[in-house]
Design a protein around this motif. Structure first.
Motif, short mmCIF file in Angstrom:
data_model
loop_
_atom_site.label_atom_id
_atom_site.label_comp_id
_atom_site.label_asym_id
_atom_site.label_seq_id
_atom_site.Cartn_x
_atom_site.Cartn_y
_atom_site.Cartn_z
N LEU A 108 0.82 -1.20 0.00
CA LEU A 108 0.00 0.00 0.00
C LEU A 108 0.86 1.26 0.00
N THR A 109 1.84 1.31 0.88
CA THR A 109 2.70 2.50 0.95
C THR A 109 3.55 2.65 -0.31
N PHE A 110 3.96 1.55 -0.92
CA PHE A 110 4.76 1.62 -2.14
C PHE A 110 3.95 2.26 -3.27
N VAL A 111 2.68 1.83 -3.42
CA VAL A 111 1.83 2.41 -4.47
C VAL A 111 1.59 3.89 -4.20
N ILE A 112 1.33 4.24 -2.93
CA ILE A 112 1.06 5.64 -2.59
C ILE A 112 2.29 6.51 -2.84
N VAL A 113 3.46 6.03 -2.45
CA VAL A 113 4.69 6.82 -2.62
C VAL A 113 5.01 6.99 -4.10
N VAL A 114 4.85 5.92 -4.90
CA VAL A 114 5.10 6.04 -6.35
C VAL A 114 4.14 7.04 -6.97
N PHE A 115 2.88 7.00 -6.53
CA PHE A 115 1.88 7.93 -7.08
C PHE A 115 2.23 9.38 -6.71
N ILE A 116 2.64 9.61 -5.49
CA ILE A 116 2.98 10.97 -5.06
C ILE A 116 4.19 11.49 -5.83
N LEU A 117 5.24 10.68 -5.92
CA LEU A 117 6.44 11.10 -6.66
C LEU A 117 6.14 11.29 -8.15
N LEU A 118 5.27 10.45 -8.69
CA LEU A 118 4.93 10.55 -10.11
C LEU A 118 4.15 11.84 -10.39
N MET A 119 3.18 12.15 -9.53
CA MET A 119 2.41 13.38 -9.73
C MET A 119 3.27 14.62 -9.54
N GLN A 120 4.17 14.55 -8.56
CA GLN A 120 5.07 15.70 -8.33
C GLN A 120 5.97 15.93 -9.54
N TYR A 121 6.37 14.86 -10.22
CA TYR A 121 7.24 15.00 -11.38
C TYR A 121 6.46 15.39 -12.62
N MET A 122 5.25 14.83 -12.81
CA MET A 122 4.50 15.07 -14.03
C MET A 122 3.85 16.45 -14.06
N LEU A 123 3.68 17.07 -12.89
CA LEU A 123 3.11 18.41 -12.87
C LEU A 123 4.02 19.44 -13.56
N LYS A 124 5.31 19.14 -13.64
CA LYS A 124 6.22 20.04 -14.35
C LYS A 124 5.86 20.15 -15.82
N TYR A 125 5.39 19.06 -16.40
CA TYR A 125 5.12 19.00 -17.84
C TYR A 125 3.63 19.00 -18.14
N PHE A 126 2.82 19.51 -17.20
CA PHE A 126 1.37 19.47 -17.40
C PHE A 126 0.96 20.33 -18.59
N ASP A 127 1.62 21.47 -18.77
CA ASP A 127 1.27 22.36 -19.89
C ASP A 127 1.57 21.74 -21.25
N ASP A 128 2.51 20.78 -21.29
CA ASP A 128 2.86 20.14 -22.56
C ASP A 128 1.85 19.08 -22.98
N PHE A 129 0.96 18.67 -22.05
CA PHE A 129 -0.01 17.63 -22.38
C PHE A 129 -1.36 18.19 -22.81
N VAL A 130 -1.66 19.39 -22.34
CA VAL A 130 -3.02 19.94 -22.51
C VAL A 130 -3.24 20.37 -23.96
N GLY A 131 -4.37 20.01 -24.51
CA GLY A 131 -4.79 20.49 -25.82
C GLY A 131 -4.07 19.89 -27.00
N LYS A 132 -3.47 18.71 -26.84
CA LYS A 132 -2.74 18.10 -27.96
C LYS A 132 -3.45 16.88 -28.53
N GLY A 133 -4.58 16.54 -27.98
CA GLY A 133 -5.36 15.44 -28.54
C GLY A 133 -4.68 14.09 -28.45
N LEU A 134 -3.92 13.86 -27.39
CA LEU A 134 -3.23 12.58 -27.22
C LEU A 134 -4.21 11.53 -26.72
#
Length: 604
Positions: free
Chosen positions: A19-45
């Protein structure tokens, strides 16, 4: 009894760990992916692109997530056991705390080995796929979406604005298009009352049909008469009932680049590849140093009294590199001209045939039959010469030789040697002493006039500047290569250190849980996050100092484990002694003991 106890402890540990492994991976992943959030929006992926990207980056986050998951889950497990008095029952049955920790320690040890193989083989491949896919996503153009009242510039060389868009998604009204294909500014404009937009060829092209409109454009300068008196270019207007425009949507397709373009990054390599790169960069550093020594010999030998000697290790490295370059050049020649390889093979075959033929000829000359015949001929010749010598000796008559009269030699007087001349002692000439002005005047007289002296000074200055620039370039090369060596070295040692960090975090979390005796996601989470922040900050500082050359790569990678390991051993010792570090009574008793000792020292 012991097997049941091991099963109980393992079953109580595995659930919180997953449980903690999934939660920690999710937190680290969201913290990292928020840097590139503007690159995902509006591209029809599509959804599959996001799923692939998140799966790859979740694997990349596992080296940092595993230590925190082990720390948090072990602290929660032994906190729950202590809170429900299960640890007290285990100790009362005669089983020590170390024996209680043994099954989870074995699991953590196996997890450490698995983390090492994951960091070395799985994570680099996932990083290669993740960062190459991220590059493709960032290069992707925004999806074709015309908004009412706003200009859309997604199509190259065109800017489109509409006043209204019908519910079917194809019918438009109030269309305005700026055509920039001629690169002449906003001079070509198309206005239409209505239009229709639809894709063809599976989305490869977009057709825009316009109805009841006009096209305004500036006339091209074919002649000088096309301009007016005020030097203003005339406009040309053309009306149409129906017009069709075709736009290519090739830039909107999601194309993946070749992954080999990203494979040179150190994050995408395992330990062997990193070590190979480090060795090659070290040899390159030695080659640059050899070039610097050689440049000094060629450039500064005319005014240096002693010539700079090149170290032997640099000379050996240079010879080795020259041999490698020669082999590479020959391989390139063979690849460029495949007939050259056949010619070289034919020459080698001819040379081998010649050598074999000469060897056979020499062997035939020195055969045993010919050697015996030559020996017989030589013995016959020797016998003939001996017989002729005997005959000549018998035929010779004795000859009487008259003695010559003796002549007395008269000794001539020897000439007397002249007396050696005395050596004259050289008189030391006194060096003239000049003042600064006299010395400058003397130099000017030697160099000639000032008009002749200025070109020489300018040439010397330009030569000095060129030498300085060349040496500066070599110094910059050395600095860049050394920093890259340090980065590759710390990346190599991090693969070991992050795996061993699981054991260190277990030694901190399990004794702390036994001391705190509180489970759940409250106080244990705060303690574990505090220690993980310390671990993370030390890792970042170590990596930064290694890149700056202030610390050795081994020390920078292992600093967090070395600093936190004594805390784990200390907590383990306190847990074995049933210490109450996080209770107020423990500190009150400690303070009272100090007061008693202080009062005794004052009374004495």
């Amino acid at each position: 009894m012991i097997k049941k106890l091991d099963k109980l402890i393992l079953s109580s540990f595995l659930g919180p760990f997953l449980l903690t492994f999934v939660i920690v991976v999710f937190i680290l992943l969201m913290q990292y992916m928020l840097k590139y959030f503007d690159d995902f929006v509006g591209k029809g992926l599509g959804f599959h692109v996001f799923a692939e990207l998140l799966s790859y980056f979740s694997i990349v986050m596992t080296p940092n997530a595993l230590p925190l998951a082990v720390l948090l889950s072990s602290l929660m497990t032994f906190g729950n056991l202590g809170e429900h008095f299960e640890l007290t029952a285990i100790k009362s049955s005669g089983i020590s705390l170390v024996r209680t920790l043994f099954p989870i320690f074995i699991f953590t040890l196996l997890l450490t080995i698995a983390a090492y193989f994951s960091n070395n083989y799985i994570v680099p491949r996932a990083a290669l796929n993740a960062y190459s896919l991220m590059y493709d996503v960032r290069q992707q153009k925004p999806a074709l979406d015309l908004k009412v009242g706003a200009f859309y510039n997604g199509i190259e060389n065109y800017s489109i604005k509409i006043d209204e868009k019908k519910s079917d998604g194809e019918t438009l009204s109030g269309v305005m298009i700026y055509d920039h294909t001629r690169k002449s500014g906003n001079t070509d404009v198309i206005l239409a009352d209505s239009g229709r937009m639809y894709p063809v060829d599976d989305g490869g092209y977009l057709i825009l049909e316009l109805f009841d409109g006009n096209r305004y454009s500036v006339a091209q300068e074919s002649t000088r008469k096309s301009r007016t008196k005020n030097n203003i270019k005339p406009y040309v207007r053309s009306s149409f009932k129906k017009s069709k425009m075709v736009f290519s949507l090739a830039g909107f397709n999601f194309d993946k680049t070749d992954k080999k373009l990203f494979s040179s990054n150190r994050l995408m390599k395992n330990i062997k590849q990193l070590q190979r790169d480090i060795d090659s960069m070290k040899t390159e550093v030695k080659d640059v140093r050899y070039q610097a020594y050689n440049f000094a010999n060629k450039s500064y030998a005319h005014h240096l009294r002693e010539q700079v000697s090149i170290p032997e290790d640099l000379v050996k490295v240079r010879k080795h590199l020259d041999s490698i370059r020669a082999v590479r050049d020959s391989i390139r020649r063979f690849e460029a001209d495949p007939e050259l390889a056949e010619r070289v093979k034919e020459r080698e075959i001819e040379e081998t045939n010649k050598t074999t033929n000469t060897a056979k000829a020499n062997d035939s000359k020195t055969s045993p039959t010919k050697l015996s015949a030559n020996k017989k001929i030589e013995t016959k010749n020797l016998k003939k010469t001996a017989a002729t010598n005997k005959v000549n000796n018998k035929s010779k008559t004795p000859v009487t030789v008259k003695a010559k009269p003796k002549i007395k030699s008269v000794s001539k007087p020897k000439p007397k040697k002249p007396a050696p001349a005395k050596k004259k002692t050289p008189v030391k000439k006194k060096m003239p002493v000049y003042t600064i002005d006299e010395a400058l005047a003397k130099a000017d007289s030697l160099m000639g006039t000032k008009n002749k002296m200025l070109p020489a000074v300018r040439h010397a200055l330009s030569q000095a500047r060129s030498h300085k620039n060349s040496l500066g370039i070599q110094v910059n090369k050395l600095i860049e290569r050394e920093t890259e060596i340090r980065r590759h070295a710390i990346e190599k040692h991090k693969k070991y250190a992050l795996a061993v960090a699981c054991l260190v975090m277990f030694l901190i979390g399990a004794p702390l849980g036994a001391i705190i005796k509180k489970g759940g996601l409250g106080f244990p989470v705060i303690i574990s996050i505090m220690f993980f922040i310390i671990f993370y900050v030390i890792n970042i500082l170590g990596e930064k100092w290694v890149k700056q050359g202030l610390m050795d790569p081994v020390a920078g990678a292992w600093a967090a484990n070395v600093i936190l390991l004594p805390f784990g051993l200390f907590f383990l010792r306190q847990a074995r002694n049933d210490a109450r570090l996080f209770e107020a009574d423990f500190y009150s008793v400690f303070v009272s003991k100090l007061k008693k000792r202080f009062n005794k020292s004052e009374g004495e």
